[in-house]
Design a protein around this motif. Sequence first.
Motif, PDB file in Angstrom:
ATOM      1  N   PRO A 385      -6.339   5.035   9.254  1.00 58.10           N
ATOM      2  CA  PRO A 385      -6.704   5.058   8.044  1.00 58.10           C
ATOM      3  C   PRO A 385      -8.251   5.389   8.270  1.00 58.10           C
ATOM      4  N   LYS A 387     -12.210   4.915   7.957  1.00 55.32           N
ATOM      5  CA  LYS A 387     -13.055   4.085   8.085  1.00 55.32           C
ATOM      6  C   LYS A 387     -13.441   3.467   6.701  1.00 55.32           C
ATOM      7  N   MET A 389     -11.778   1.837   4.666  1.00 59.85           N
ATOM      8  CA  MET A 389     -10.793   1.522   3.768  1.00 59.85           C
ATOM      9  C   MET A 389      -9.336   0.702   3.960  1.00 59.85           C
ATOM     10  N   GLU A 390      -8.986  -0.097   3.268  1.00 56.85           N
ATOM     11  CA  GLU A 390      -7.715  -1.000   3.561  1.00 56.85           C
ATOM     12  C   GLU A 390      -6.610  -0.227   2.706  1.00 56.85           C
ATOM     13  N   ALA A 392      -3.017  -1.068   1.556  1.00 56.90           N
ATOM     14  CA  ALA A 392      -2.216  -2.402   1.564  1.00 56.90           C
ATOM     15  C   ALA A 392      -0.858  -1.767   1.118  1.00 56.90           C
ATOM     16  N   ALA A 414       0.134  -3.272  10.997  1.00 57.79           N
ATOM     17  CA  ALA A 414      -0.807  -4.507  10.269  1.00 57.79           C
ATOM     18  C   ALA A 414      -1.352  -5.350  11.358  1.00 57.79           C
ATOM     19  N   THR A 418      -8.593  -3.560  15.343  1.00 59.61           N
ATOM     20  CA  THR A 418      -9.433  -2.199  15.037  1.00 59.61           C
ATOM     21  C   THR A 418     -10.924  -2.845  15.225  1.00 59.61           C
ATOM     22  N   GLY A 423     -10.279   2.436   9.206  1.00 62.55           N
ATOM     23  CA  GLY A 423      -9.593   1.541   8.216  1.00 62.55           C
ATOM     24  C   GLY A 423      -8.646   0.483   8.719  1.00 62.55           C
ATOM     25  N   ILE A 424      -8.110  -0.405   7.828  1.00 64.44           N
ATOM     26  CA  ILE A 424      -7.096  -1.369   8.492  1.00 64.44           C
ATOM     27  C   ILE A 424      -5.722  -1.013   7.548  1.00 64.44           C
ATOM     28  N   VAL A 425      -4.575  -1.641   7.862  1.00 62.01           N
ATOM     29  CA  VAL A 425      -3.433  -1.578   7.248  1.00 62.01           C
ATOM     30  C   VAL A 425      -3.005  -2.854   7.043  1.00 62.01           C
ATOM     31  N   SER A 426      -2.619  -3.552   5.803  1.00 67.94           N
ATOM     32  CA  SER A 426      -2.027  -4.666   5.655  1.00 67.94           C
ATOM     33  C   SER A 426      -0.684  -4.511   4.793  1.00 67.94           C
ATOM     34  N   ARG A 452      -8.284  -9.338  -3.646  1.00 70.48           N
ATOM     35  CA  ARG A 452      -8.690  -8.117  -2.723  1.00 70.48           C
ATOM     36  C   ARG A 452      -9.710  -7.209  -3.494  1.00 70.48           C
TER      37      ARG A 452
END
Length: 461
Positions: A385, A387, A389-390, A392, A414, A418, A423-426, A452
């Motif tokens: 993802p 940088k 950004m999440e 979801a 998820a 990182t 970014g991250i994934v949830s 969020r």
Amino acid sequence: MSVIAYEEIINSSSNQYTFTALLIHGLLGSRDSLMDFARSLASSLSTSSEWRMILVDLRNHGSSVDREGLSPPHDIPNAARDLANLFKSLNGDWPDVVIGHSLGGKVALQYVLSCAQGDYGDSAKLPKQLWVLDAIPGKIENKSHYEELGKILHSLLALPSPIPSQEWLVDHMVGQGFSKFLSEYISSHLKKSGEHLTFSFNVEGVIQMFKSSRVTDYWVLLQQPPKGTEIAIVRTESRLTWDPDVVERLESLANRENDGSSGKVSVDVVPRAGHWIHKDEPQRLLEIMLWVLDVIPGKMENESQNDELVKALRTLQTLPSPIPSQEWLVDHMVNLGFSEFLSEYISSSLKKSGEHEAFLFNIEGAIQMFKSARDMDYWPLLEQPPKGMEIAIVRTENQLMWDANVVARLESLAKQETDGSSGIVSVHVVPRSGHWIYKDEPQRLLEIMAPRMASLVQPDL
């Protein structure tokens, strides 16, 4: 190498094509028998991809009657080999889809079996789909209508030459005890040859092919279809042709689970159609075929609920204008075999337009957008993802939509650590919800999303 007669239709103004469909007529027919259906099919597919339709005259039929080098025995394996020889002569541009009616269905089954066995050499490519239209896949038992057809074919050997007229032939055959329907059907295959009438098929050759079609058996092929090939059986409701035991055996093969090591079998029934499905119910046959043919280029697997939606959308293109009412549409779609839920969902998108009902969406555009959604792949985005950004993912517990492998892959993403360079994934699951989460469980969705989104608002210092 002698090549059977053929004709091609390309639905592209540039004469370019991406896919090829081969259409094979039945006993006593010719490529003209399927010409109208082939044109309708090509036209219907033109909005999604470019197709070439190849129509053939089998040995002993149509323009192939006069072709030299089509040596006996005149049986189903040699008729199938003729198809392979044709495509070898076309620089090995093998068909993606094969469609065979009646005896042509038997020839098509043999073609696929021989391809799978390597009988046509390493260059031969298995079709992705085989459509068998109202042809028994196994041996044909001794039934009265088959026996009558065999007897009437043999009786043609004793006819005078030249044959006086079609009317004379019908009267002559009825006088010998054959049904008027079959007598008229046989006489319809007379053609003018100079000053005389002659048949559009070779009598001795078709007798051999008919005998061969009755004794060939392809149940083994249906029990273990080649990997990557779907064999679709489309049949009528005729109990004269389709024994309950045969129907039950086919349904059993279509309903079994598939672990991916082999192809699959599907069965569709066309109510109210006679043996010539492509002439009696061409629109219904198109509805069955189009939703499958259109997804060949897709990247995603054909999940059942997506398949039904594509099929339903294609059906909307065939509706009368104007549509009488929402109630009529629901009943119409349910009668075509769609679920009541999907039928009601589709009908809910009708709106009043003047005195008539119209859809809230453009049908052709919706089909293209749905297909595009199925083809797109965003796993690379989830794996890296942007940088800051999440992403979801909020999903239901529906196992029909959410394959276990997809769920596991999401959960893995998820949980991965990182270092801040991306970014991250949830992943969030809403229990007891259907596909429309925002309607079924709006409060639960708010509980997931609101905190969020609120965290993005930083107080001024």
